[in-house]
Motif scaffolding. Structure first.
Motif: not given
Length: 222
Positions: A68-70, A124-130, A192-194
């Protein structure tokens, strides 16, 4: 550690579905130099979270479960470091304006990057946006001026409030026209966390505006 789905994640998807999230745009400053991103363009009101295609049928039973992706537990981001391009920034926490458009980081030299608060926290799981400026008001480089120089494998480090650091590896960078921005690819669900780093691109000196956006895609490695 294993993160859980949060209300923040649901807020991000709801925003994309109701046309309040896309990419930031940019305009020129009074002296003709490119300036800070403007609020995001509208996404399609029919947008919905993307889903992965079903896996191919295997000709033999698997002998071990797929890794599983971290992912990490939720913790708000504090600062950002990108060693390969010498970028460092504290992270502001920005959300939406009353009209449903995305807030943008403040202008000026040294303007920090920002985390979009309705996206997952980095790790966290999903795409964090910066989000960050490609240039400073009145000229000079912004915090994300050198995103194009990043190569696959370069790291992006996000210090978090719980004392941990989420380390992401760059996978690729893509330039998109504002009228062809792939909302679901950037903001849709991921296993995973991206991480997504977004800035302006495609400066047109004839109009004094940026016509495109540049997006860096990265995945959590530790």
């Amino acid at each position: 550690m294993t993160g859980s789905t949060t209300g923040r994640r649901g807020g991000l998807l709801a925003s994309a579905a109701t046309a309040v999230l896309l990419a930031t745009g940019c305009a020129a400053s009074d002296d003709g130099a490119p300036a800070a991103p403007s609020p995001p363009a509208s996404a399609s009101s029919t947008a919905a979270p993307s889903t992965a295609p079903p896996p191919r049928a295997s000709t033999a039973p698997s002998t071990s479960p797929s890794p599983q992706p971290p992912v990490l537990d939720a913790s708000t981001p504090v600062s950002l470091t990108i060693p390969a391009i010498g970028a460092e920034s504290e992270l502001l926490h920005l959300g939406l304006r009353e009209n449903g458009s995305l807030e943008v980081p403040p202008e000026g030299p040294g303007a920090p990057a920002s985390w979009y608060t309705d996206s997952p926290t980095p790790g966290e799981r999903g795409p964090a946006v910066l989000l960050g400026h490609v240039n400073a008001t009145g000229g000079g480089p912004g915090v994300f001026a050198d995103l194009r120089a990043l190569e696959p494998g370069d790291t992006v480090e996000v210090a978090r409030a719980d004392g941990s650091t989420a380390v992401f590896a760059v996978e690729r960078g893509e330039q998109y026209g504002k009228d062809a921005f792939p909302t679901l690819e950037v903001y849709g669900n991921t296993e995973g966390s991206e991480l997504r780093l977004i800035t302006c691109d495609g400066y047109d000196p004839a109009t004094g505006e940026f016509d495109d956006n540049y997006v860096v895609y990265a995945s959590l490695v530790r």
